[in-house]
Design a protein around this motif. Structure first.
Motif, short mmCIF file in Angstrom:
data_model
loop_
_atom_site.label_atom_id
_atom_site.label_comp_id
_atom_site.label_asym_id
_atom_site.label_seq_id
_atom_site.Cartn_x
_atom_site.Cartn_y
_atom_site.Cartn_z
N ALA A 175 -1.32 4.30 -0.66
CA ALA A 175 -2.65 4.28 -0.05
C ALA A 175 -3.10 5.64 0.45
O ALA A 175 -4.29 5.99 0.36
N THR A 191 -7.99 0.14 3.00
CA THR A 191 -6.72 -0.43 3.42
C THR A 191 -6.97 -1.84 3.94
O THR A 191 -8.03 -2.12 4.52
N GLU A 245 0.82 -1.20 0.00
CA GLU A 245 0.00 0.00 0.00
C GLU A 245 0.86 1.27 0.00
O GLU A 245 0.60 2.24 0.71
#
Length: 362
Positions: free
Chosen positions: A190, A200, A187
């Motif tokens: 993210a 997430t 991520e």
């Protein structure tokens, strides 16, 4: 006679970072590495400067205070976090700890190049699952994984495409993978995402003992030079990674700057807001001159060029470089007729738009 490395090592093509120089141009604009154009948090800079007075000291081997700061901000447990020299190191540690020669490693077609390097370094068998419209396909990933995949890497959002899978799709992927398969959700971008169905996977990593989420300080936090990343997983996975990592794998200035950066929510929000505005601008303007842009939730856009002689991605790259505008060619990703453009400062983005407008009109 030179010493011979393990079979397969010499087949590895070393990772090539985004270019930083334009021949003949004194101060080029670098938009090739998805760096934060706003720099880093002023608080992180102050912490780094203060750390320069302690360079004779070893860092905390477990980066405890940094892990506690991450846990505090993200609502996690510090003992389920491990820090690394960039999230790249953590990915390599996973290969070292969980892969044996011949194991199967799966990623999507245009996934981050480091996943392939992890597999090759470990002597594993690498499988690339086809994408649809530069977007990962859960069905293709599951088919590629079969019943014997050891690790599946998923960049969400993905670099270099900027596309993503919804939370529901990632959960379907996890549910369909074979028992004992480690799902690695990278991520790195993210914090830039601003769409309702993105989630997430930190909560999923909390619930399961076969899933790990990696994050980095290189992107929205603007600390790429310090090489700092972290991961969250079940304690059993964290225990394994702590056994295979180096005893001082994160340096002291990085720890101190990281603590300040993770707590500077204002800077993070400012960076995300700037990025939303500039990605939207680039997407609109470049489509307006006839270029195809893959919708992006990251801090970059993927630009597709015609195959017409004189208008290809390679032609565009040379045109931009000659004007001191450095972007990222994507031949290593099997996207030879695309360029990745980091969303930079507003004036730099306008320069790229103006240059590509001239290029397409010529």
């Amino acid at each position: 006679m030179p010493v011979t490395p393990r079979p397969g090592i010499l087949d590895i093509r070393p990772y090539t970072p985004g270019a930083a120089d334009a021949p003949g141009v004194a101060n080029p604009v670098k938009l090739s590495s998805n760096e934060n154009p706003l720099g880093c948090s002023p608080k992180a800079k102050e912490a780094f400067e203060a750390a320069s007075k302690k360079l004779n000291l070893y860092p905390d081997g477990g980066a405890r205070k940094l892990r506690e700061a991450i846990a505090e901000v993200e609502g996690l447990e510090a003992d389920r976090i491990v820090c690394g020299c960039g999230s790249d190191e953590i990915l390599q540690l996973l290969g070292r700890a969980y892969l044996e020669p011949g194991d199967k490693v799966v990623q999507s077609e245009y996934g981050f190049l480091v996943y392939r390097l992890v597999a090759m370094t470990s002597g594993a068998h690498f499988v690339s699952a086809p994408e649809t419209g530069c977007r990962a396909s859960v069905d293709a990933l599951l088919e590629a994984a079969g019943d014997d995949a050891a690790i599946v890497f998923l960049a969400n959002p993905n670099n270099p495409t900027g596309t993503y899978l919804s939370g529901e799709e990632v959960r379907r992927l996890r549910a369909g993978l074979p028992e004992g398969c480690l799902l690695v959700v990278d991520e790195a971008y993210a914090e830039y995402v601003d769409v309702p169905d993105y989630e997430t996977m930190l909560p999923m990593a909390r619930e399961r003992d076969d899933t790990i989420v990696t994050r980095t300080f290189s992107k929205i936090h603007g600390l790429a030079a310090l090489r700092l990343g972290w991961a969250y997983a079940d304690r059993s996975i964290i225990d394994v990674l702590n056994r295979v990592r180096g005893p001082f794998n994160v340096n002291l200035p990085a720890i101190d700057a990281g603590i300040a950066a993770i707590r500077d929510i204002e800077f993070r929000e400012k960076s995300a807001a700037h990025n939303r505005e500039q990605v939207a601008y680039l997407t609109q303007q470049l489509r307006g001159i006839g270029l195809e842009i893959t919708p992006s939730v990251g801090n970059f856009v993927l630009i597709h060029f015609p195959e017409t002689t004189g208008k290809t991605a390679a032609d565009a790259d040379r045109f931009l470089t000659a004007r001191g505008l450095i972007v990222r060619p994507l031949v290593p990703y099997n996207l030879p007729n695309a360029l990745r453009l980091t969303a930079g400062r507003a004036d730099d983005n306008r320069k790229v738009v103006d240059a590509l407008t001239e290029f397409m009109a010529a």
